[in-house]
Design a protein around this motif. Structure first.
Motif, PDB file in Angstrom:
ATOM      1  N   ILE A 263      -1.228   7.831   0.601  1.00 49.20           N
ATOM      2  CA  ILE A 263       0.206   7.787   0.932  1.00 49.20           C
ATOM      3  C   ILE A 263       0.810   6.448   0.498  1.00 49.20           C
ATOM      4  CG2 ILE A 263       1.939   7.939   2.764  1.00 49.20           C
ATOM      5  CD1 ILE A 263       0.026   9.613   4.394  1.00 49.20           C
ATOM      6  N   HIS A 264       0.047   5.362   0.708  1.00 50.89           N
ATOM      7  CA  HIS A 264       0.514   4.025   0.305  1.00 50.89           C
ATOM      8  C   HIS A 264       0.835   4.007  -1.198  1.00 50.89           C
ATOM      9  CE1 HIS A 264       0.514  -0.464   0.585  1.00 50.89           C
ATOM     10  NE2 HIS A 264       0.207  -0.344  -0.698  1.00 50.89           N
ATOM     11  N   GLU A 265      -0.134   4.417  -1.990  1.00 44.74           N
ATOM     12  CA  GLU A 265       0.092   4.407  -3.445  1.00 44.74           C
ATOM     13  C   GLU A 265       1.171   5.426  -3.823  1.00 44.74           C
ATOM     14  OE1 GLU A 265      -1.116   1.915  -4.962  1.00 44.74           O
ATOM     15  OE2 GLU A 265      -2.553   1.350  -3.402  1.00 44.74           O
ATOM     16  N   GLY A 267       3.806   5.991  -2.148  1.00 46.43           N
ATOM     17  CA  GLY A 267       5.077   5.297  -1.934  1.00 46.43           C
ATOM     18  C   GLY A 267       5.437   4.412  -3.116  1.00 46.43           C
ATOM     19  N   HIS A 268       4.425   3.686  -3.630  1.00 47.35           N
ATOM     20  CA  HIS A 268       4.659   2.886  -4.841  1.00 47.35           C
ATOM     21  C   HIS A 268       5.102   3.800  -5.989  1.00 47.35           C
ATOM     22  CE1 HIS A 268       3.307  -1.069  -3.608  1.00 47.35           C
ATOM     23  NE2 HIS A 268       2.103  -0.652  -3.242  1.00 47.35           N
ATOM     24  N   ALA A 269       4.426   4.950  -6.096  1.00 47.72           N
ATOM     25  CA  ALA A 269       4.684   5.850  -7.221  1.00 47.72           C
ATOM     26  C   ALA A 269       6.076   6.475  -7.151  1.00 47.72           C
ATOM     27  CB  ALA A 269       3.625   6.948  -7.260  1.00 47.72           C
ATOM     28  N   HIS A 293       8.632  -3.509  -3.931  1.00 51.67           N
ATOM     29  CA  HIS A 293       7.616  -2.501  -4.272  1.00 51.67           C
ATOM     30  C   HIS A 293       6.782  -2.179  -3.035  1.00 51.67           C
ATOM     31  CE1 HIS A 293       5.837   0.005  -7.216  1.00 51.67           C
ATOM     32  NE2 HIS A 293       6.159  -0.747  -8.253  1.00 51.67           N
ATOM     33  N   GLU A 294       6.341  -3.246  -2.362  1.00 50.84           N
ATOM     34  CA  GLU A 294       5.494  -3.052  -1.187  1.00 50.84           C
ATOM     35  C   GLU A 294       6.289  -2.415  -0.041  1.00 50.84           C
ATOM     36  OE1 GLU A 294       2.461  -3.425  -1.787  1.00 50.84           O
ATOM     37  OE2 GLU A 294       1.511  -3.308   0.172  1.00 50.84           O
ATOM     38  N   SER A 295       7.585  -2.644   0.009  1.00 45.97           N
ATOM     39  CA  SER A 295       8.382  -2.012   1.072  1.00 45.97           C
ATOM     40  C   SER A 295       8.317  -0.483   0.938  1.00 45.97           C
ATOM     41  CB  SER A 295       9.841  -2.472   1.018  1.00 45.97           C
ATOM     42  OG  SER A 295      10.570  -1.828  -0.018  1.00 45.97           O
ATOM     43  N   GLN A 296       8.212   0.006  -0.299  1.00 47.08           N
ATOM     44  CA  GLN A 296       8.171   1.450  -0.505  1.00 47.08           C
ATOM     45  C   GLN A 296       6.826   2.028  -0.067  1.00 47.08           C
ATOM     46  OE1 GLN A 296      11.250   3.014  -1.515  1.00 47.08           O
ATOM     47  NE2 GLN A 296      11.511   0.954  -0.718  1.00 47.08           N
ATOM     48  N   SER A 297       5.739   1.334  -0.401  1.00 45.82           N
ATOM     49  CA  SER A 297       4.426   1.841   0.013  1.00 45.82           C
ATOM     50  C   SER A 297       4.269   1.781   1.532  1.00 45.82           C
ATOM     51  CB  SER A 297       3.316   1.052  -0.677  1.00 45.82           C
ATOM     52  OG  SER A 297       3.433  -0.333  -0.415  1.00 45.82           O
ATOM     53  N   ARG A 298       4.744   0.705   2.133  1.00 41.90           N
ATOM     54  CA  ARG A 298       4.589   0.544   3.589  1.00 41.90           C
ATOM     55  C   ARG A 298       5.493   1.491   4.358  1.00 41.90           C
ATOM     56  NH1 ARG A 298       0.782  -3.903   4.617  1.00 41.90           N
ATOM     57  NH2 ARG A 298       0.299  -4.464   2.487  1.00 41.90           N
TER      58      ARG A 298
HETATM   59 ZN    ZN Z   1       0.750  -1.819  -2.125  1.00 40.92          ZN
END
Ligand code: ZN
Length: 499
Positions: A263-265, A267-269, A293-298
């Motif tokens: 799910i984390h990756e 979000g990045h994708a 970028h990290e805000s989207q994965s988190r």
């Molecule tokens: Zn990340």
């Protein structure tokens, strides 16, 4: 002037496409390449890197850029052209300020540093890594001074990953978080026995994990026509361009490692897939900053993926894949996936204690760069930091100072973006909810169209038109602000642990 702009874009595209080719090779290396291929691959990667750097820093490109800048300043600042020129100026200046010799030396040292780090990990002994890290640090100091940024040396490096924020502001945000989170973690630790999570620890079939991960990715909006999922030792996302985005995951015997990594990756994708396809190969055809970028994965992994609402929909789906979850009540399950406790390893840390690992690294990096902390004293400073932040001390260097790959490759100034991502994830979620009443009910039904559309419009479709700080201000009215994130963590963990 339009013609000069088009020519500038054509020249930039060469650099962008060389970087794209290098990214394909890197993805292959991490997912499929047999070990013996490494040496030949390193040569090709180095050559492509040099070619991309030459294309980006050519005098012709520099002259064109200077020529079109006055014209671009007369355009609407939000136009594609003005944004491209702004973004390219930032990228170009960074690239030309680091002398080619130093860039080459840094690339070689990254490979040597990585090899020394692997060796030290096998020996569980920092002293094996120390000479390489001393060299990497010296070169990184040279690079920071070449980039120059006024102020503190750390600013120049932080700016590579999170432009326009500044070390002092990061320090202020982290100090605020630290003051509130250290006692909260302490209180949670004292009540660790309130949450049972042993039933998620083992026995989860890999093929079922894979199938369930794909189902969740599809549900949140990952487009498999324009991306794919593979396995690798360390999960990562790489986007060759918006229409070809690769993510990876790793599967273990437990319930969470694979799924939350996926799910984390994912979000990045979703971010990468949301950049306008027409912007491929242009200076704005990328993402705003690592913090964003990290805000989207988190946001997808934690704020949505570890919420009770999410599992109202997905626990029944998970039960079809994993019969062992059949009699686990939703509340028990929700508590188990959110259990928090101090631990040694950052990448395995839970949502609450994770940030404390980042504060430690930020503090040590600043002291290393300023010269306050000699490399040889790093293991001791690490243990001391872990004691004061998390009240635990790693048993050896492998569980301590040798755990992260970043420093071995000269990535200093990168760690803060993980916590900045956490901070921004809640700011964005709160604003999206204010704009879309009932968003939590969507999650309860497994519907993610509205949240994805909001993120598309306010984050993804902006590409690199603005810095992360500016994007956040435009989307939420504020730059990085720790308060919503603190309120979110406080409410969530007080409820979970009955505090
Ligand atoms: Zn990340």
């Amino acid at each position: 002037m339009r013609e000069a702009f088009e020519e500038l874009m054509a020249r930039y595209r060469v650099a962008a496409e060389l970087a794209e080719a290098a990214a394909v090779l890197d993805w292959d290396q991490q997912c499929y390449m047999p070990p013996a291929g490494a040496e030949g691959r390193a040569e090709v990667a180095a050559r492509l890197g040099r070619m991309a750097h030459e294309a980006l820093t050519s005098p012709e490109l520099g002259e064109l850029l200077s020529r079109v800048e006055p014209w671009a300043r007369g355009l609407d600042p939000e136009s594609f052209e003005a944004s491209c020129v702004r973004a390219l100026r930032r990228e170009y200046d960074r690239a030309v300020r680091v002398p080619a010799d130093l860039a080459g030396e840094l690339a070689r040292q990254a490979a040597a540093g990585f090899a020394a780090w692997i060796e030290a990990r096998q020996a569980r002994d920092f002293r094996v890594f120390q000479p390489a890290l001393e060299r990497t640090l010296a070169l990184t100091v040279e690079k920071a001074d070449a980039l120059g940024h006024g102020g503190e040396r750390y600013d120049a490096l932080l700016d590579l990953y999170e432009p326009d924020l500044g070390t002092a502001e990061v320090a202020r945000i982290f100090a605020r978080l630290r003051t509130a989170l250290v006692p909260l973690v302490q209180a949670v630790s004292e009540r660790a026995d309130r949450i049972r999570h042993d039933f998620l620890a083992s026995g989860f079939d890999e093929a079922e994990q894979w199938a369930f991960g794909l189902e969740v990715l599809r549900a949140i909006g990952f487009d498999f026509r324009r991306g794919r999922l593979d396995r690798s030792e360390h999960p990562f996302t790489t986007a060759f361009h918006p229409d070809d985005v690769r993510i990876t995951t790793r599967l273990r015997d437990d319930f969470g490692t694979g799924l939350f990594g996926t799910i984390h990756e994912g979000g990045h994708a979703l971010y990468e897939q949301g950049i306008p396809s027409a912007w491929r190969g242009t200076p704005v055809g990328t993402t705003a900053s690592l913090g964003i970028h990290e805000s989207q994965s988190r946001l997808w992994e934690n704020v949505i993926g570890r919420s009770r609402e999410f599992w109202e929909h997905f626990l029944p789906v998970a039960r079809r894949h994993f019969p062992a979850l059949g009699d686990v009540p939703l509340d028990d399950f929700y508590r188990a996936i959110n259990a928090a406790a101090p631990s040694f390893i950052r990448v395995e840390a839970d949502e609450l204690t994770y940030n404390l690992h980042i504060f430690l690294r930020f503090d040590l990096e600043r002291r290393l760069l300023s010269g306050d902390l000699p490399v040889g004293e790093l293991p001791g400073a690490w243990r001391e930091g872990m004691r004061s932040l998390l009240s635990v001390e790693p048993p050896d260097d492998l569980a301590g100072v040798l755990q992260d790959v970043h420093w071995s490759q000269g990535m200093i100034g990168y760690f803060p973006t993980y916590t900045l991502g956490n901070v921004a994830s809640v700011q964005l979620w709160e604003k999206a909810r204010a704009d879309n009443p009932g968003l939590s009910d969507d999650v309860r039904r497994g519907e993610f169209g509205r949240i994805l559309s909001w993120l598309r419009a306010n984050v993804h479709a902006q590409g690199a038109s603005f810095t992360g700080v500016e994007l956040l201000r435009r989307a939420t009215g504020r730059a990085y602000d720790p308060e919503p994130y603190l309120a979110y963590l406080d409410a969530k963990y007080r409820a979970l642990y009955g505090l």
